[in-house]
Design an enzyme around this catalytic site. Structure first.
Site, mmCIF file in Angstrom:
data_model
loop_
_atom_site.group_PDB
_atom_site.id
_atom_site.type_symbol
_atom_site.label_atom_id
_atom_site.label_comp_id
_atom_site.label_asym_id
_atom_site.label_seq_id
_atom_site.Cartn_x
_atom_site.Cartn_y
_atom_site.Cartn_z
ATOM 1 N N ASP A 129 101.466 8.422 -32.274
ATOM 2 C CA ASP A 129 100.077 9.183 -32.766
ATOM 3 C C ASP A 129 99.916 9.166 -34.114
ATOM 4 O O ASP A 129 100.921 8.892 -35.082
ATOM 5 C CB ASP A 129 100.231 10.717 -32.349
ATOM 6 C CG ASP A 129 99.309 11.428 -32.765
ATOM 7 O OD1 ASP A 129 98.101 11.249 -32.074
ATOM 8 O OD2 ASP A 129 99.491 12.595 -33.492
ATOM 9 N N GLU A 170 98.193 4.179 -32.282
ATOM 10 C CA GLU A 170 97.000 4.812 -32.385
ATOM 11 C C GLU A 170 96.468 5.002 -33.866
ATOM 12 O O GLU A 170 97.077 5.644 -34.483
ATOM 13 C CB GLU A 170 96.818 6.404 -31.968
ATOM 14 C CG GLU A 170 95.603 7.068 -31.830
ATOM 15 C CD GLU A 170 95.309 8.208 -32.663
ATOM 16 O OE1 GLU A 170 94.400 8.740 -32.626
ATOM 17 O OE2 GLU A 170 96.458 8.680 -33.327
#
Length: 736
Positions: free
Chosen positions: A413, A466
């Site tokens: 993330d 990401e």
């Protein structure tokens, strides 16, 4: 059992004072049994004891200990004895009685080699050493507690087993390590515990175990002593996993938040991991998904953080059950042929008092300077990637999920926030690197180390980034100058595509390049096309509500949108609920709106996504050459005035070639000349306008024989109907 300490021993009352005031970092130096010439001393510190004795394990002979100077500190000198095995027998002030092996008779358990590797930042199995580990030492069953707190004055293990009294189980600081450890004999499986950490400034903190395998159910936050024993039954899947995760195989990901996919109707807040596994796998198989991606399952205190503010990196959240329950989840999914990807958050961590922040009274896991150590907008701490032990904590954590939980992929993330020192900061709010740039060199090295080590130890585990900027070579190998990820979320495609779909069809022709631009960079990285949870929250609207027009037009638009996504190069990810057009934005506090299946339009769309998924997984042209420019060719990318796109998808075998044509206006294109790569009969094998999907059935029901003629630079074409707001797929019919 006993390993005698041969020294000239005398009680140092200054040390005793430090002990009773809980300021001692080596209580073994005074507690336990000590040989002194021909005698032995035994010292015990139990603050709430009334009577203390020791009993010789071999003979049963008992010796009374005396507390005559300091309350709770008991001592006895036994003349003409050498060290022997004994148990401590205690009668407490409240009348309770207990007998146990003295925890202060044991030598250090953690090996100097382990310490050296950890301090160098390369102990990739450090989770086997730090934390709470039931084990046998010198023939005695107990639990080793170990924690890294180099700047603490004192650390104690506390729990119900000692009435949370930090004086009771003070830990020994191992030389040259910053590690405190204590082996406590007895049965601790299932016991809750914390570390009471005393800083050198006099502050005392109650901290959960950074390496704890399990935690209490929130809002409680103590760690739980847990053994990770589990009988796996996924051998067949694990042997074939490399083939399944190959870039030449389909990858269709269903992103799920476990707490809000479905909820029980019997009054419980959540389903258990085991229950979810059975329900979710059945649903995913019926829908044609290949992998589930779980929003963070690591322990976190705050439900609306969705798991992205982690306090227990090594603990699956207890909201849904035990570590073994989560192991069952993964094992069950594997037995059903489904891969499991987890979200992982190494970019930041929250400031909750029991968490990693200011762990030993100093900025230990984070940077001291807030310009590098804090996210100004998120209110969280940033990891200090330049500190060996912190980097080791994170690298080992990712490896741990592959090792202990058989995870098939890790989606990292907020990578952009790690790569840039000025991420989310204005002028004067950040500190440049040593070269004067904004690149976080330490974070880059950390990412490279992690991806290299994962590829070495678990080559079948996918590493997914990401990353929202155009940082180059994300999915290129580290030796080639890349960061070593296997895939990157294609945020550029997602932003352009959703921006385009929001437009009134009348104006889409002015935004045509937002559909086509992604192919300019499609092969610069290995991409996953994503329509994730982030796109259906915080007033961004659900996927169906992003679509323009009236009720029916919204569904037609969404079918065309999903059709474009599934035929465009790149792996696929769709967030739960969007496969049946949930109208409301996602809300983590309630389950998906399954009641929408009462309405035809939602049932039709659900059936459409199911068939679209199966089209994707059954047609090699849609995935086989996903990362190869040979797998795609435009037929016509320039028909902006009609908002029509057409292209080829190719597999390794020419017979698998597909033609895709999309119309993003509500106006039918009749007798549309679609160029084909070769002459013959071409059949429409899929149409989003089919009646069974809620369309008008204007699709091409008979095969089309190609005609000679120059169209879009090709020598043959077929004449087809391209319904308004639709996607159609054509495939050449084979001749005998």
């Amino acid at each position: 059992m006993m390993k005698p300490r041969r020294n000239v021993f005398a009680i140092n009352w200054m040390e005793v004072e430090a002990l009773i005031n809980a300021k001692h970092d080596n209580p073994h130096h005074i507690l336990g049994m000590h040989e002194c010439l021909d005698d032995v001393y035994v010292n015990v510190f139990i603050p709430d004891a009334k009577v203390v004795k020791i009993a010789d394990v071999e003979t049963g002979k008992e010796y009374a200990l005396v507390s005559d100077r300091v309350k709770g500190f008991y001592s006895v000198k036994i003349k003409d004895r050498k060290s022997f095995d004994y148990k401590v027998k205690v009668k407490y002030e409240d009348g309770r009685e207990d007998a146990f092996v003295d925890p202060y008779i044991f030598e250090p358990v953690i090996d100097p080699i382990d310490i050296s590797l950890f301090n160098e930042g390369v102990h990739y199995g450090i989770y086997e050493k730090l934390g709470a580990h039931p084990m046998e030492v010198d023939g005695v069953q107990g639990t080793l507690f170990a924690v890294w707190a180099p700047n603490a004055e004192r650390v104690s293990v506390v729990g119900n087993f000692c009435n949370w009294d930090g004086r009771r189980y003070q830990m020994r600081k191992l030389d040259y390590s910053g590690i405190f450890e204590l082996f406590i004999p007895g049965e601790f499986e299932g016991e809750i515990y914390k570390y009471e950490v005393a800083s050198k400034k006099g502050n005392v903190f109650m901290k959960a175990d950074p390496y704890g395998y399990s935690s209490e159910v929130r809002p409680a936050n103590a760690s739980v002593v847990t053994d990770l024993k589990f009988k796996w039954t996924d051998d067949s899947f694990m042997k074939e996993r490399g083939k399944k995760n190959s870039s030449e195989k389909p990858m269709n990901v269903y992103e799920v938040h476990l707490g809000s996919w479905k909820r029980p109707v019997d009054g419980r807040e959540f389903f258990n991991y085991r229950e979810i596994a059975e329900k979710l796998s059945e649903y995913m198989i019926s829908m044609g998904y290949t992998h589930v991606e779980l929003m963070p399952v690591m322990e976190h205190p705050y439900d609306p953080s969705w798991g992205y503010q982690v306090t227990g990196y090594y603990a699956p959240t207890s909201r849904y059950g035990s570590p073994q329950d989560f192991m069952y989840f993964v094992d069950y999914m594997h037995r059903k042929g489904l891969g499991v990807i987890i979200d992982w958050v190494p970019a930041h961590f929250p400031k909750d008092e029991h968490g990693l922040g200011r762990f030993d009274g100093t900025a230990l896991y984070e940077n001291e300077d807030p310009k590098r150590g804090e996210h100004p907008h998120w209110g969280t701490y940033i990891f200090n990637y330049g500190r060996n032990e912190v980097r080791n904590f994170l690298v080992a954590n990712a490896l741990y999920w592959a090792d202990k939980y058989h995870i098939d992929g890790i989606r990292m993330d907020a990578v952009a926030s790690m790569l840039y020192l000025d991420y989310g900061r204005g002028q004067g709010e950040w500190v440049p690197n040593k070269f004067g740039g904004n690149e976080n060199l330490e974070a880059i090295d950390f990412i490279k180390e992690l991806n290299t080590k994962m590829d070495e130890l678990y080559p079948d585990v996918m590493m997914i980034a990401e990353e929202s900027t155009a940082w180059p070579m994300m999915t290129h190998a580290v030796p080639e100058g890349g960061l070593g990820f296997d895939y990157k979320w294609n945020m550029g495609w997602m932003n352009d595509f959703l921006g385009y779909m929001r437009q009134d069809p009348l104006y889409r022709k002015y935004h045509h390049q937002e559909l086509t631009f992604s192919m300019v960079y499609a092969y610069s990285e290995k991409f996953i096309l994503v329509l994730s949870h982030d796109e259906v929250v915080h007033e961004k609207a659900s996927m169906i509500e992003k679509m323009p027009g009236g009720y029916e037009d919204k569904f037609s638009n969404l079918r065309a949108a999903y059709g474009f996504m599934m035929t465009h190069p790149g792996r696929k990810l769709l967030f739960m609920g969007q496969e049946f057009a949930q109208m409301k934005e996602w809300n983590e506090s309630s389950e998906l709106d399954w009641s929408l299946f009462e309405f035809d339009a939602h049932r039709y769309l659900h059936e459409y996504v199911k068939d679209l998924n199966k089209l994707y997984t059954s047609q090699p042209a849609l995935y086989e050459l996903d990362s190869d420019p040979e797998g795609f060719a435009w037929i016509n990318a320039n028909d902006a005035n009609h908002s029509i796109l057409s292209f080829e998808r190719r597999g390794s075998n020419e017979k698998d070639t597909l033609l895709i044509v999309l119309n993003f206006t509500p106006v039918d294109a009749k007798n549309y000349k679609l160029a084909v790569p070769s002459s013959g009969k071409w059949k429409e094998i899929f149409s989003s306008d089919a009646a069974k999907y809620g369309g008008d059935g204007r699709n091409n029901k008979t095969a089309k024989v190609s005609k000679a003629g120059k169209v879009d630079g090709r020598s043959n074409y077929i004449s087809v109907t391209v319904p308004g707001l639709s996607m159609s797929v054509f495939k050449k019919m084979r001749t005998k």
